[in-house]
Enzyme design. Structure first.
Site: not given
Ligand code: DSN
Length: 425
Positions: A55, A57, A208, A234, A237, A243
């Protein structure tokens, strides 16, 4: 006894078997889904690493948990590499800020809304029916429900984005946010023109580039860097990473974007994904990536032309990027039964609406095809010509199971000669 050091096959043979089946499917079929690709072994090794356990954050140097000795370095490496990559092909010099924490493209886009808009503000984006994305203000998306959405479209004559219409609508509705981005549009985007429209109405310009980020990084598609205020993508692609998502923005927006991603929308970043983005960015800086990106576009042009010659016209009459939309209107059949038949024949793509489609969204008139994955396998002109022939054969008689089975065998034989990155043969 615990299962902690036992292999996946031993712990969960059902999932292991399904993964093996997917591995085989990805090896034996032609993947023409425009948004898919093959991540390398190196990218997948980072994705499947112990970094998934941590973790973190916050951002490097300012975290809410201890033990960030390696995580800060991983995230900084990813940021440095992405920044260098996209600065190298920028349209204009720009002090670029990069955030690699978005979980994927939709959260990255939501962060843009959170950073710049209040609920009820106006947003403009390409309509879904014309090749835009849900998160650019479509009615079923939170972005169309919490914001006032004014979609723009493409021209009826040539299916290209009508920048005159964009300008007219922008002047009428004064959007706070203007999207330049697509998921099913085969032509380059004129980011300079979008910039001037945004300036005329005082809008934030968001590009985008999820579909084209690999092409932009390689310099084979015009870059919005230095023009758009904020750029989302993303990473899986054409970019060929894991991902995930990323946001690039002008330095003046760094704080708004970072706060929107965390704590605005997300909790802990997926550090394994961040590491894999770093790996993908390194691969994209390598000597072969530009050639891959050029080949993606060359293959798409070859495939689009070959389909046209076989009586399967593509919208706009061709392509400038990695994808094309075949318009089946003249064939009197929808895209869905053809996509299903092609899947049986080992050619995997998706049915898609074409601009001004007369059929329903669940059985529209088009097929969307993209060449990133087959290009990553090293396929070229010969394979594109064969693909066009197979597709034409299937469109001719989509219920001929004998033919579909024969093509599936031929597809498998060709695929066997082109091992895919990241896939065990
Ligand atoms: N689902 C992606 C695509 O296929 O284009 C967009 O998010």
């Amino acid at each position: 006894m615990t299962s902690r050091d036992i292999s996946l096959e031993a712990v969960d043979p059902e999932i292991a078997k399904l993964i093996a089946e997917e591995n085989r499917r990805e090896h034996e079929t032609m993947r023409l889904i425009a948004s898919e690709n093959y991540a390398s072994h190196a990218v997948m090794a980072a994705t499947g690493s112990c970094l998934t356990n941590k973790y973190s954050e916050g951002y490097a140097g300012k975290r809410y948990y201890e033990g960030q000795q390696t995580i800060d370095q991983v995230e900084e490496l990813a940021i440095t590499r992405v920044k260098a990559l996209f600065t190298a092909t920028a349209a204009k010099p720009c002090d670029l800020h990069v955030n690699v924490q978005p979980y994927s493209g939709s959260p990255a886009n939501l962060a843009v809304y959170l950073a710049f808009l209040q609920p009820g503000d106006t947003v403009m984006g390409l309509s879904l029916a014309a090749g835009g994305h849900l998160t650019h203000g479509h009615t079923v998306s939170i972005t169309g429900r919490y914001f006032k959405s004014v979609p723009y479209g493409v021209r009826r004559e040539d299916a290209r984005i009508d920048l005159d219409e964009v300008r007219k609508l922008a002047k009428e509705h004064r959007p706070k946010l203007l999207w330049a981005g697509t998921t099913a549009y085969p032509r380059t985007l004129d980011f300079e023109a979008f910039r001037s429209i945004a300036d005329e109405v005082g809008a934030i310009l968001a590009a985008d580039i999820a579909h084209i980020s690999g092409l932009v990084a390689a310099g084979v598609h015009p870059s919005p860097v230095g023009l758009a205020d904020v750029i989302t993508s993303t990473t899986h692609k054409t970019f060929r990473g894991p991902r995930g998502g990323m946001i690039l923005c002008k330095a003046e927006h760094a704080s708004a974007i970072d706060k929107a991603v965390f704590p605005g929308l997300q909790g802990g970043p997926h550090n394994n994904t961040t590491a894999a983005i770093a790996v993908a960015a390194k691969e994209a800086q390598g000597p072969t990536f530009k050639g891959y990106a050029e080949a993606v576009v060359a293959n798409a042009k070859t495939l689009a032309a070959a389909l046209g010659e076989k009586g399967l016209p593509v919208t706009t009459g061709g392509t400038d990027n990695h994808l094309m939309l075949v318009d089946l209107t003249g064939k009197g059949i929808g895209g869905k039964p053809i996509a299903r038949a092609l899947d049986k024949a080992g050619i995997v793509l998706n049915y898609n609406a074409v601009p001004f489609d007369t059929r329903k969204p669940f059985d529209p008139s088009g097929l969307r095809l993209g060449t990133p994955a087959v290009t990553s396998r090293g396929m070229g002109k010969e394979e594109m010509m064969r693909l066009a022939s197979w597709i034409a054969e299937v469109v001719e008689s989509p219920t001929d199971e004998t033919k579909l089975a024969r093509i599936a065998t031929e597809v498998r034989d060709v695929c066997a000669k082109f091992p895919a990155p990241g896939i065990r043969v």
